[in-house]
Design an enzyme around this catalytic site. Structure first.
Site, PDB file in Angstrom:
ATOM      1  CB  SER A  47      61.276  57.669  77.590  1.00 30.58           C
ATOM      2  OG  SER A  47      60.379  57.023  76.690  1.00 30.58           O
ATOM      3  CE1 TYR A  58      61.945  57.674  73.574  1.00 34.81           C
ATOM      4  CE2 TYR A  58      63.363  59.416  72.764  1.00 34.81           C
ATOM      5  CZ  TYR A  58      62.328  58.998  73.558  1.00 34.81           C
ATOM      6  OH  TYR A  58      61.666  59.907  74.364  1.00 34.81           O
TER       7      TYR A  58
HETATM    8  P1  NAP Z   1      61.252  68.150  71.298  1.00 34.50           P
HETATM    9  O1  NAP Z   1      59.990  68.919  71.187  1.00 34.50           O
HETATM   10  O2  NAP Z   1      61.795  67.441  70.107  1.00 34.50           O
HETATM   11  O3  NAP Z   1      62.401  69.120  71.920  1.00 34.50           O
HETATM   12  C1  NAP Z   1      63.686  68.573  72.100  1.00 34.50           C
HETATM   13  C2  NAP Z   1      64.605  69.739  72.316  1.00 34.50           C
HETATM   14  O4  NAP Z   1      65.948  69.261  72.446  1.00 34.50           O
HETATM   15  C3  NAP Z   1      64.597  70.712  71.121  1.00 34.50           C
HETATM   16  O5  NAP Z   1      64.670  72.039  71.584  1.00 34.50           O
HETATM   17  C4  NAP Z   1      65.868  70.315  70.394  1.00 34.50           C
HETATM   18  O6  NAP Z   1      66.417  71.341  69.607  1.00 34.50           O
HETATM   19  C5  NAP Z   1      66.782  70.018  71.563  1.00 34.50           C
HETATM   20  N1  NAP Z   1      67.973  69.274  71.143  1.00 34.50           N
HETATM   21  C6  NAP Z   1      68.026  68.230  70.284  1.00 34.50           C
HETATM   22  N2  NAP Z   1      69.297  67.823  70.141  1.00 34.50           N
HETATM   23  C7  NAP Z   1      70.072  68.642  70.919  1.00 34.50           C
HETATM   24  C8  NAP Z   1      71.462  68.730  71.197  1.00 34.50           C
HETATM   25  N3  NAP Z   1      72.349  67.895  70.627  1.00 34.50           N
HETATM   26  N4  NAP Z   1      71.895  69.690  72.043  1.00 34.50           N
HETATM   27  C9  NAP Z   1      71.013  70.562  72.610  1.00 34.50           C
HETATM   28  N5  NAP Z   1      69.666  70.535  72.390  1.00 34.50           N
HETATM   29  C10 NAP Z   1      69.222  69.577  71.555  1.00 34.50           C
HETATM   30  O7  NAP Z   1      61.099  67.047  72.415  1.00 34.50           O
HETATM   31  P2  NAP Z   1      60.116  66.975  73.668  1.00 34.50           P
HETATM   32  O8  NAP Z   1      58.914  66.183  73.312  1.00 34.50           O
HETATM   33  O9  NAP Z   1      59.966  68.328  74.295  1.00 34.50           O
HETATM   34  O10 NAP Z   1      61.015  66.035  74.604  1.00 34.50           O
HETATM   35  C11 NAP Z   1      61.970  66.574  75.485  1.00 34.50           C
HETATM   36  C12 NAP Z   1      62.579  65.382  76.200  1.00 34.50           C
HETATM   37  O11 NAP Z   1      61.534  64.569  76.740  1.00 34.50           O
HETATM   38  C13 NAP Z   1      63.374  64.470  75.274  1.00 34.50           C
HETATM   39  O12 NAP Z   1      64.487  63.945  75.979  1.00 34.50           O
HETATM   40  C14 NAP Z   1      62.385  63.336  74.963  1.00 34.50           C
HETATM   41  O13 NAP Z   1      63.059  62.134  74.633  1.00 34.50           O
HETATM   42  C15 NAP Z   1      61.679  63.224  76.262  1.00 34.50           C
HETATM   43  N6  NAP Z   1      60.354  62.619  76.223  1.00 34.50           N
HETATM   44  C16 NAP Z   1      59.383  63.111  75.401  1.00 34.50           C
HETATM   45  C17 NAP Z   1      58.106  62.523  75.449  1.00 34.50           C
HETATM   46  C18 NAP Z   1      56.975  62.997  74.590  1.00 34.50           C
HETATM   47  O14 NAP Z   1      55.977  62.258  74.515  1.00 34.50           O
HETATM   48  N7  NAP Z   1      57.066  64.143  73.965  1.00 34.50           N
HETATM   49  C19 NAP Z   1      57.857  61.472  76.316  1.00 34.50           C
HETATM   50  C20 NAP Z   1      58.903  60.975  77.102  1.00 34.50           C
HETATM   51  C21 NAP Z   1      60.146  61.569  77.050  1.00 34.50           C
HETATM   52  P3  NAP Z   1      66.117  71.284  68.016  1.00 34.50           P
HETATM   53  O15 NAP Z   1      64.732  71.800  67.832  1.00 34.50           O
HETATM   54  O16 NAP Z   1      67.171  72.159  67.414  1.00 34.50           O
HETATM   55  O17 NAP Z   1      66.262  69.843  67.579  1.00 34.50           O
HETATM   56  C1  GCO Z   2      57.217  56.921  70.396  1.00 36.55           C
HETATM   57  C2  GCO Z   2      57.145  58.178  71.215  1.00 36.55           C
HETATM   58  C3  GCO Z   2      57.630  57.899  72.621  1.00 36.55           C
HETATM   59  C4  GCO Z   2      57.564  59.162  73.430  1.00 36.55           C
HETATM   60  C5  GCO Z   2      58.019  58.948  74.826  1.00 36.55           C
HETATM   61  C6  GCO Z   2      57.146  57.995  75.575  1.00 36.55           C
HETATM   62  O1  GCO Z   2      57.523  57.033  69.205  1.00 36.55           O
HETATM   63  O2  GCO Z   2      56.928  55.866  70.976  1.00 36.55           O
HETATM   64  O3  GCO Z   2      57.901  59.221  70.631  1.00 36.55           O
HETATM   65  O4  GCO Z   2      58.934  57.407  72.589  1.00 36.55           O
HETATM   66  O5  GCO Z   2      58.374  60.144  72.897  1.00 36.55           O
HETATM   67  O6  GCO Z   2      59.352  58.631  74.922  1.00 36.55           O
HETATM   68  O7  GCO Z   2      57.507  58.059  76.932  1.00 36.55           O
END
Ligand code: NAP
Ligand code: GCO
Length: 266
Positions: free
Chosen positions: A144, A157
């Site tokens: 992230s 986080y």
């Molecule tokens: P999301 O839409 O919240 O999807 C997360 C997925 O992980 C959901 O399917 C969730 O299932 C599943 N999950 C949660 N807890 C779990 C567990 N204990 N075991 C198995 N599955 C589990 O998140 P996203 O935005 O796609 O993000 C995916 C990854 O990218 C995460 O690691 C997040 O931190 C990272 N990330 C996101 C962003 C962003 O801007 N979106 C940026 C940087 C990094 P449920 O629906 O049942 O909770």
């Molecule tokens: C926040 C956002 C971020 C993104 C991502 C950025 O609240 O700042 O959720 O944490 O999810 O991780 O890279």
């Protein structure tokens, strides 16, 4: 000839019923991989299977909580028996809790660390022995911006994602000699359910202040789409990256390189 192909490979992407994991899985499928994913609820797995099918992908879905070591061991055993040896692991599953640190309970802090950091440890520990047996493998940890930067309300986080960056480097260091490459992808701000609260329109129809903030901090002047992560993930899962190890590939539209737009400089 540079080899970006994943043909004949089995990729396990955690938490990939939707969101970033789903987009990465679609990208890997387009490069030839067999897709396996897990989620914590059967209805989510079913929803994911239907979505993959609609995208023309015959995925394999399993219910498994990445923090449950026994369940993860069972998952890896079942996948290996029913689908094949896991060649690629994407530790994508993750949660966030946006709470001021001094208002956060220890239980809340622990829950984020458990899923976002212990989960990738448990998953990686479960797949590495067979990767060694098979002569190598690829692990990709979804880090992230918060692996590098802090901000208000995301202490747990950021601690988890900072730890995940170092876990990535340590797996690379400890298992590189077995031809296992472990790298991270650091997405910027991506439009998924996880960031939906940060993009909600205001009652007057204006953009959320955080939405405006991210646009000003991103040279690309847009939020990322989950699909923006698919190509980098395919690269890190493919033979083309066999000498890339311990690297965090930031896919952020330039946020980390940019001080931010000066107010009024539109
Ligand atoms: P999301 O839409 O919240 O999807 C997360 C997925 O992980 C959901 O399917 C969730 O299932 C599943 N999950 C949660 N807890 C779990 C567990 N204990 N075991 C198995 N599955 C589990 O998140 P996203 O935005 O796609 O993000 C995916 C990854 O990218 C995460 O690691 C997040 O931190 C990272 N990330 C996101 C962003 C962003 O801007 N979106 C940026 C940087 C990094 P449920 O629906 O049942 O909770
Ligand atoms: C926040 C956002 C971020 C993104 C991502 C950025 O609240 O700042 O959720 O944490 O999810 O991780 O890279």
């Amino acid at each position: 000839m540079v080899d970006f192909s994943l043909k004949g490979k089995v990729a396990l992407i955690t938490g990939a019923s939707y969101g970033i994991g789903f987009a990465i899985a679609k990208g890997m499928a387009s490069a030839g991989a067999t897709i396996v994913f897990n989620d914590i609820k059967q209805e989510l797995v079913d929803k994911g299977l239907a979505a993959y099918k609609e995208a023309g992908i015959e995925a394999h879905g399993y219910v498994c909580d990445v923090t449950d070591e026994a369940a993860v061991a069972e998952l890896v055993k079942k996948v290996t028996e029913e689908v094949g040896h896991i060649n690629i692991l994407v530790n994508n599953a993750g949660i966030i809790m946006r709470i001021p640190m001094c208002d956060m309970t220890a239980a809340q802090f622990r829950k984020v660390i458990d899923i976002d950091l212990n989960g990738p440890f448990i998953m990686s520990k479960a797949v590495i022995p067979d990767m060694i047996e098979q002569g190598g493998g690829k692990i990709i940890n979804i880090c992230s911006m918060m692996s590098e930067l802090g901000r208000e309300t995301v202490s747990a986080y950021a601690a988890a994602k900072g730890g995940l960056k170092m876990l990535t480097r340590n797996i690379a260091s400890e298992y590189g000699k077995y031809n296992i490459q472990c790298n991270g992808i650091g997405p910027g701000y991506i439009a998924t359910p996880q960031t939906a609260p940060l993009r909600e329109r205001q009652p007057d129809g204006s953009r959320h202040p955080f939405d405006q903030f991210i646009i000003a901090k991103t040279p690309a002047e847009r939020w990322g789409e989950a699909e923006d992560l698919a190509g980098p993930a395919v690269f890190l899962a493919s033979p083309a990256s066999d000498f890339v190890n311990g690297h965090i590939l930031y896919v952020d539209g330039g946020i980390l390189a940019y001080i931010g737009k000066q107010p009024g400089n539109d």
